[in-house]
Scaffold this motif. Structure first.
Motif, PDB file in Angstrom:
ATOM      1  N   THR A   1       0.841  -1.194   0.000  1.00 29.40           N
ATOM      2  CA  THR A   1       0.000   0.000   0.000  1.00 29.40           C
ATOM      3  C   THR A   1       0.874   1.241   0.000  1.00 29.40           C
ATOM      4  OG1 THR A   1      -0.086   0.119   2.409  1.00 29.40           O
ATOM      5  CG2 THR A   1      -1.816  -1.181   1.312  1.00 29.40           C
ATOM      6  N   GLN A   2       0.306   2.352  -0.448  1.00 30.91           N
ATOM      7  CA  GLN A   2       1.039   3.613  -0.466  1.00 30.91           C
ATOM      8  C   GLN A   2       1.439   4.008   0.949  1.00 30.91           C
ATOM      9  OE1 GLN A   2       0.388   7.015   0.493  1.00 30.91           O
ATOM     10  NE2 GLN A   2       2.352   7.544  -0.403  1.00 30.91           N
ATOM     11  N   SER A   3       0.539   3.813   1.910  1.00 33.64           N
ATOM     12  CA  SER A   3       0.867   4.169   3.294  1.00 33.64           C
ATOM     13  C   SER A   3       1.963   3.254   3.843  1.00 33.64           C
ATOM     14  CB  SER A   3      -0.377   4.113   4.189  1.00 33.64           C
ATOM     15  OG  SER A   3      -0.886   2.802   4.243  1.00 33.64           O
ATOM     16  N   GLY A   4       1.950   2.000   3.424  1.00 37.58           N
ATOM     17  CA  GLY A   4       2.998   1.076   3.844  1.00 37.58           C
ATOM     18  C   GLY A   4       4.360   1.504   3.328  1.00 37.58           C
ATOM     19  N   GLY A   5       4.422   1.962   2.091  1.00 32.61           N
ATOM     20  CA  GLY A   5       5.681   2.445   1.529  1.00 32.61           C
ATOM     21  C   GLY A   5       6.118   3.760   2.146  1.00 32.61           C
ATOM     22  N   SER A   6       5.162   4.637   2.436  1.00 32.16           N
ATOM     23  CA  SER A   6       5.489   5.959   2.988  1.00 32.16           C
ATOM     24  C   SER A   6       6.125   5.873   4.358  1.00 32.16           C
ATOM     25  CB  SER A   6       4.227   6.817   3.088  1.00 32.16           C
ATOM     26  OG  SER A   6       3.768   7.147   1.814  1.00 32.16           O
ATOM     27  N   ARG A   7       5.716   4.921   5.165  1.00 31.68           N
ATOM     28  CA  ARG A   7       6.298   4.839   6.517  1.00 31.68           C
ATOM     29  C   ARG A   7       7.793   4.571   6.454  1.00 31.68           C
ATOM     30  NH1 ARG A   7       3.160  -0.430   7.626  1.00 31.68           N
ATOM     31  NH2 ARG A   7       1.540   1.122   7.687  1.00 31.68           N
ATOM     32  N   TYR A   8       8.235   3.848   5.430  1.00 24.45           N
ATOM     33  CA  TYR A   8       9.663   3.583   5.305  1.00 24.45           C
ATOM     34  C   TYR A   8      10.395   4.760   4.677  1.00 24.45           C
ATOM     35  CZ  TYR A   8       7.819  -0.908   6.529  1.00 24.45           C
ATOM     36  OH  TYR A   8       7.148  -1.904   7.168  1.00 24.45           O
ATOM     37  N   GLU A   9       9.710   5.512   3.827  1.00 27.43           N
ATOM     38  CA  GLU A   9      10.300   6.731   3.275  1.00 27.43           C
ATOM     39  C   GLU A   9      10.571   7.747   4.369  1.00 27.43           C
ATOM     40  OE1 GLU A   9       9.102   7.660  -1.255  1.00 27.43           O
ATOM     41  OE2 GLU A   9       7.616   8.174   0.251  1.00 27.43           O
ATOM     42  N   SER A  10       9.757   7.736   5.403  1.00 30.61           N
ATOM     43  CA  SER A  10       9.910   8.728   6.469  1.00 30.61           C
ATOM     44  C   SER A  10      10.964   8.324   7.496  1.00 30.61           C
ATOM     45  CB  SER A  10       8.570   8.965   7.164  1.00 30.61           C
ATOM     46  OG  SER A  10       8.152   7.793   7.833  1.00 30.61           O
ATOM     47  N   GLY A  11      11.645   7.216   7.288  1.00 29.16           N
ATOM     48  CA  GLY A  11      12.753   6.852   8.147  1.00 29.16           C
ATOM     49  C   GLY A  11      12.577   5.585   8.957  1.00 29.16           C
ATOM     50  N   ARG A  12      11.403   5.023   8.975  1.00 25.17           N
ATOM     51  CA  ARG A  12      11.194   3.779   9.718  1.00 25.17           C
ATOM     52  C   ARG A  12      11.905   2.633   8.997  1.00 25.17           C
ATOM     53  NH1 ARG A  12       5.343   1.054  10.999  1.00 25.17           N
ATOM     54  NH2 ARG A  12       6.149  -0.812  11.976  1.00 25.17           N
ATOM     55  N   MET A  13      12.563   1.774   9.755  1.00 26.76           N
ATOM     56  CA  MET A  13      13.275   0.645   9.153  1.00 26.76           C
ATOM     57  C   MET A  13      12.303  -0.486   8.828  1.00 26.76           C
ATOM     58  SD  MET A  13      16.413   1.228   8.633  1.00 26.76           S
ATOM     59  CE  MET A  13      16.976  -0.424   8.322  1.00 26.76           C
ATOM     60  N   PRO A  14      12.405  -1.031   7.621  1.00 24.60           N
ATOM     61  CA  PRO A  14      11.566  -2.183   7.269  1.00 24.60           C
ATOM     62  C   PRO A  14      12.011  -3.417   8.062  1.00 24.60           C
ATOM     63  CG  PRO A  14      12.638  -1.244   5.328  1.00 24.60           C
ATOM     64  CD  PRO A  14      13.216  -0.578   6.510  1.00 24.60           C
ATOM     65  N   PRO A  15      11.142  -4.399   8.196  1.00 21.14           N
ATOM     66  CA  PRO A  15      11.537  -5.655   8.845  1.00 21.14           C
ATOM     67  C   PRO A  15      12.721  -6.287   8.103  1.00 21.14           C
ATOM     68  CG  PRO A  15       9.170  -5.591   8.504  1.00 21.14           C
ATOM     69  CD  PRO A  15       9.741  -4.425   7.781  1.00 21.14           C
ATOM     70  N   GLN A  16      13.536  -7.027   8.830  1.00 22.40           N
ATOM     71  CA  GLN A  16      14.726  -7.660   8.248  1.00 22.40           C
ATOM     72  C   GLN A  16      14.374  -8.523   7.042  1.00 22.40           C
ATOM     73  OE1 GLN A  16      17.936  -7.041   9.364  1.00 22.40           O
ATOM     74  NE2 GLN A  16      18.506  -8.063   7.484  1.00 22.40           N
ATOM     75  N   GLN A  17      13.254  -9.232   7.103  1.00 19.45           N
ATOM     76  CA  GLN A  17      12.865 -10.096   5.991  1.00 19.45           C
ATOM     77  C   GLN A  17      12.611  -9.286   4.723  1.00 19.45           C
ATOM     78  OE1 GLN A  17      11.641  -9.990   9.019  1.00 19.45           O
ATOM     79  NE2 GLN A  17      11.193 -12.013   9.833  1.00 19.45           N
ATOM     80  N   VAL A  18      12.065  -8.095   4.860  1.00 16.92           N
ATOM     81  CA  VAL A  18      11.819  -7.228   3.707  1.00 16.92           C
ATOM     82  C   VAL A  18      13.145  -6.771   3.120  1.00 16.92           C
ATOM     83  CG1 VAL A  18      10.839  -5.013   2.960  1.00 16.92           C
ATOM     84  CG2 VAL A  18       9.562  -6.491   4.537  1.00 16.92           C
ATOM     85  N   LEU A  19      14.092  -6.405   3.969  1.00 13.21           N
ATOM     86  CA  LEU A  19      15.414  -5.992   3.478  1.00 13.21           C
ATOM     87  C   LEU A  19      16.092  -7.129   2.721  1.00 13.21           C
ATOM     88  CD1 LEU A  19      16.685  -3.972   6.569  1.00 13.21           C
ATOM     89  CD2 LEU A  19      15.786  -3.068   4.414  1.00 13.21           C
TER      90      LEU A  19
END
Length: 59
Positions: free
Chosen positions: A11-29
């Motif tokens: 989702t757009q909101s899901g992507g935006s939270r990481y753009e604002s500096g929140r680290m994605p879960p390790q599995q996503v990385l």
């Protein structure tokens, strides 16, 4: 951003939270490294993931 998130079924909101500096879960990385990293990076990550689980973590 909208195109990036749509293609990846995020989702757009899901992507935006990481753009604002929140680290994605390790599995996503890890997944991003497999898909967008170099072949060498993917092979190195795979080798790390295939290491035996230390006994103290094995449950």
């Amino acid at each position: 951003m909208a195109n990036f998130t749509r293609i990846r079924r995020v989702t757009q909101s899901g992507g935006s939270r990481y753009e604002s500096g929140r680290m994605p879960p390790q599995q996503v990385l890890w997944a991003l490294h497999f898909v967008y990293g170099s072949e060498k990076e993917a092979q190195e990550l795979l080798a790390q993931l295939r290491q035996p689980v230390p006994e103290r973590l094995a449950g």
